[in-house]
Design an enzyme around this catalytic site. Structure first.
Site, PDB file in Angstrom:
ATOM      1  N   GLU A 176       3.659  -2.913  -7.259  1.00  0.00           N
ATOM      2  CA  GLU A 176       4.023  -4.101  -6.493  1.00  0.00           C
ATOM      3  C   GLU A 176       4.157  -5.344  -7.354  1.00  0.00           C
ATOM      4  O   GLU A 176       4.943  -6.237  -7.064  1.00  0.00           O
ATOM      5  CB  GLU A 176       2.987  -4.376  -5.402  1.00  0.00           C
ATOM      6  CG  GLU A 176       2.758  -3.238  -4.429  1.00  0.00           C
ATOM      7  CD  GLU A 176       3.982  -2.950  -3.572  1.00  0.00           C
ATOM      8  OE1 GLU A 176       4.940  -3.737  -3.614  1.00  0.00           O
ATOM      9  OE2 GLU A 176       3.977  -1.929  -2.866  1.00  0.00           O
ATOM     10  N   GLU A 190      -0.559   1.350  -7.050  1.00  0.00           N
ATOM     11  CA  GLU A 190       0.127   0.490  -6.080  1.00  0.00           C
ATOM     12  C   GLU A 190       0.266  -0.927  -6.628  1.00  0.00           C
ATOM     13  O   GLU A 190       1.321  -1.553  -6.542  1.00  0.00           O
ATOM     14  CB  GLU A 190      -0.672   0.417  -4.774  1.00  0.00           C
ATOM     15  CG  GLU A 190      -0.822   1.734  -4.044  1.00  0.00           C
ATOM     16  CD  GLU A 190       0.504   2.227  -3.504  1.00  0.00           C
ATOM     17  OE1 GLU A 190       1.452   1.424  -3.405  1.00  0.00           O
ATOM     18  OE2 GLU A 190       0.599   3.430  -3.203  1.00  0.00           O
ATOM     19  N   GLU A 196      11.073  -6.836   1.438  1.00  0.00           N
ATOM     20  CA  GLU A 196      10.876  -8.106   0.781  1.00  0.00           C
ATOM     21  C   GLU A 196       9.407  -8.235   0.476  1.00  0.00           C
ATOM     22  O   GLU A 196       8.573  -7.637   1.144  1.00  0.00           O
ATOM     23  CB  GLU A 196      11.240  -9.274   1.703  1.00  0.00           C
ATOM     24  CG  GLU A 196      12.625  -9.258   2.240  1.00  0.00           C
ATOM     25  CD  GLU A 196      12.775 -10.366   3.265  1.00  0.00           C
ATOM     26  OE1 GLU A 196      12.343 -11.499   2.965  1.00  0.00           O
ATOM     27  OE2 GLU A 196      13.289 -10.097   4.354  1.00  0.00           O
ATOM     28  N   PRO A 233      -8.851   5.852  15.008  1.00  0.00           N
ATOM     29  CA  PRO A 233      -7.854   6.918  15.172  1.00  0.00           C
ATOM     30  C   PRO A 233      -6.496   6.401  15.655  1.00  0.00           C
ATOM     31  O   PRO A 233      -5.491   7.090  15.509  1.00  0.00           O
ATOM     32  CB  PRO A 233      -8.480   7.828  16.229  1.00  0.00           C
ATOM     33  CG  PRO A 233      -9.920   7.508  16.243  1.00  0.00           C
ATOM     34  CD  PRO A 233     -10.054   6.073  15.817  1.00  0.00           C
ATOM     35  N   GLY A 237       0.830  -1.194   0.000  1.00  0.00           N
ATOM     36  CA  GLY A 237       0.000   0.000   0.000  1.00  0.00           C
ATOM     37  C   GLY A 237       0.858   1.233   0.000  1.00  0.00           C
ATOM     38  O   GLY A 237       2.088   1.140  -0.017  1.00  0.00           O
TER      39      GLY A 237
END
Lengths: 265, 265
Positions: B80, B76, B151, B97, B60
Site C-alpha cells: 500500500e 500489505e 483510490e 460472524p 488490507g
DNA sequence: ACAAAAGTGTTGAGAGTACACCCATGC
DNA sequence: GCATGGGTGTACTCTCAACACTTTTGT
C-alpha cells in the site's frame, strides 16, 4: 516469496461441499488466571491426543462456524470451569505458520480472571505430579480433539511446566498484560469475589505482582479510586479481629473511564 | 445454542483436495497512521468491488497460506505504501460472524506508524472529495480482491468518512490504543523521521492527542526519557533560528524496558 | 493477658503542570 | 531592527514510597 502463491477462492455459499471457505483453522485458547494459596495460577489441561500427547496446554478449542470469538472464548471457559460472567479479554492472535505441527492453525488467545475461591474448578495440585482428574463435566473440554484421558490442574503461572505448541509464549504474554493492567486499570477486582476484605484484595495484587505491598499505601490507593463500597458485613479470619467486607461499586466507574484509569478498551 | 453444531473435521495432510483445512477466512487489516498538516491521518482505500463498492475501507487483504500474521501485515503495508521497517503492532482480532456480508471472515487488525513526511504514500487530499488515484504500484493493493478502480487517500483519523465492514470500530480502537500508548511508551517516535526537531516531535504528539502541549514541559519530559541524542545538524524552518536535530537512541532503550515504560510487549 | 490480624497518619521525594521571557537567525 | 520560531527556569501540587504503633477480637 514463500512456497505457496495460491490465493484463496471465495464463494458466497456457506454450508455446502468444498471448496468453500478455505482459511486456516482458528483455535481459541484461554489463559484462566486465579489466585490460590497466595500464588497466581493458570489452569492447564493435559493433552490426551497427539500432537504433544501428555503435554500440558492451555484450555481451548476450535472456533465453530457462526460463532463469535468472545462467544467461543466464553463457551470454552464455561466448559472448562463451569463459570460464566467473569472478566474475559482478548489477548493476542498468534499466527506463526508452524505453531501447530498438524497444519495451519491460528490461535486467538484470551485471558480470564476467576475470583479467588471460586468453586467449579479443579483442585490446586502441584502440577509436576498432577494426579487429579477432570473435576467438571458438562460438555467436556474441546481441546484434545478426539482425545480422552485428560487432566486439568492449576499451575503456578510464574513457573509452568513445559507446554504444548507456543502456549508458553501465550502464557508469558498474558502474565505480562495482567501485571501491566493491574496498576492502571481495575482488572484486579476480577480476581476477587464479590465481597472481600482489603487484605484479601492485597494478597491478590501481591500474587500477581510477585512482591509484597505496603498495607497502608495499598489501602489508601485502592480506596482513593472510589469504587469500593464498605458493606455492613465482616469476615473473621481465624481467631482475630474481624475485617470489614467491601464490594465493588460499579456505579462509580464512569468517573474513572474519563480519567482513562479503567481498561483502555 | 446457535445454528451450527458442527465441529470441523481435522486432517493431517495439508495441500490436497478438500475437505482440508476448513476454517474461516482471515483478513489482515491495517490502520496506517501518519501525521500530516498537523493532524493525525489514516490511510484509506476506496473499494472497487462489492460488497461496499465505492465505500472507503482500511487497507488490507487476505492471509496467504503459509504466511505469518506479522508477515502478512508487512506485505500489505509494503504494497500500500511502499515502506518497510516502520512501527507495526497487532491491534485486535475482530470476529463477529456477520461482520462481512460475504461470509465468515476474521479480521486480524494491525496498526502502523509512518514517519511524518514519508514519501511513497498518496498525497493528502480532503477525503470527502478524493480525486487522487493510486500513487504507488508494486504489487497493487489486495483489498478489493477482484476489484479495480481503487483510490487511496489520507483521511483525518478523528473524522473519517463512513467505512465498510466494521472498519470504523477498528479505526476507533487503533486511535485509542495509539493515544493510550503515546504517554506510556515510546511509540510516538515511530511517527517522526529518523532526525527531527523537538518542535516537530511536539507537533506530532499534539496531533495524536488532539490538544496543545506546553513547550517547556514537553521538552523536559521527552529529554528526561534519555533516549534522544542531539545531533550536530540543525534545520531551519523558514526564516528563523535553526532548530537542533535529534535522533532516537536505541542504545538507551533497555533502561526503559526495565521501568516498563517501553511498549509493554 | 496474649496472640494475631485489622486498622490508621505523616513525611520526603519525584513527577506533572502552569506560566513568561530572552536568543539566534534571515530578511 | 524586526519578525519568527528556538530555547530556557521556577514554583506549586499531587502522587507515590517509606515507615510503626494502636485496636479489636477469640482463646
Amino acid at each position: 516469496m514463500t512456497g505457496s502463491r495460491m490465493r484463496y477462492t471465495w464463494r458466497m455459499d456457506s454450508g455446502t461441499a468444498c471448496p468453500k471457505a478455505t482459511g486456516p483453522r482458528v483455535a481459541v485458547d484461554i489463559v484462566i488466571f486465579m489466585v490460590r494459596e497466595g500464588r497466581l495460577k493458570a489452569l492447564l489441561i493435559k493433552r490426551g491426543a497427539p500432537p504433544f500427547q501428555g503435554r500440558w496446554a492451555l484450555p481451548g478449542g476450535f472456533l465453530k462456524e457462526d460463532e463469535g470469538l468472545d462467544e467461543a472464548a466464553r463457551r470454552e471457559l464455561r466448559e472448562e470451569t463451569g463459570v460464566a460472567d467473569v472478566y474475559l479479554e482478548q489477548l493476542y492472535t498468534f499466527g506463526n505458520p508452524r505453531r501447530d505441527p498438524r497444519g495451519r492453525v491460528l490461535s486467538v488467545s484470551y485471558f480470564a480472571l476467576l475470583p479467588a475461591g471460586s468453586a467449579a474448578a479443579p483442585p490446586a495440585v502441584p502440577l509436576r505430579r498432577a494426579e487429579n482428574s477432570r473435576a467438571f463435566g458438562d460438555g467436556g473440554p474441546l481441546l484434545a480433539a478426539g482425545g480422552d484421558a485428560e487432566e486439568a490442574a492449576w499451575s503456578d503461572a510464574y513457573d509452568p511446566p513445559q507446554l504444548a505448541f507456543d502456549h508458553a509464549a501465550i502464557l508469558d504474554y498474558a502474565r505480562q498484560r495482567l501485571r501491566w493492567k493491574l496498576d492502571w486499570t481495575t482488572v484486579g477486582f476480577g480476581l476477587v469475589p464479590s465481597r472481600f476484605t482489603l487484605t484479601e484484595l492485597q494478597r491478590v495484587f501481591e500474587a500477581v505482582l510477585g512482591k509484597r505491598l505496603d498495607k497502608r499505601n495499598f489501602r489508601r490507593k485502592v480506596l482513593a479510586l472510589g469504587v469500593l463500597r464498605p458493606t455492613k458485613g465482616s469476615r473473621t479470619e481465624g481467631l482475630t479481629r474481624p475485617a470489614r467486607l467491601f464490594e465493588f461499586s460499579a456505579a462509580k466507574f464512569e468517573r474513572l473511564r474519563e480519567r482513562g484509569v479503567l481498561f483502555p478498551f
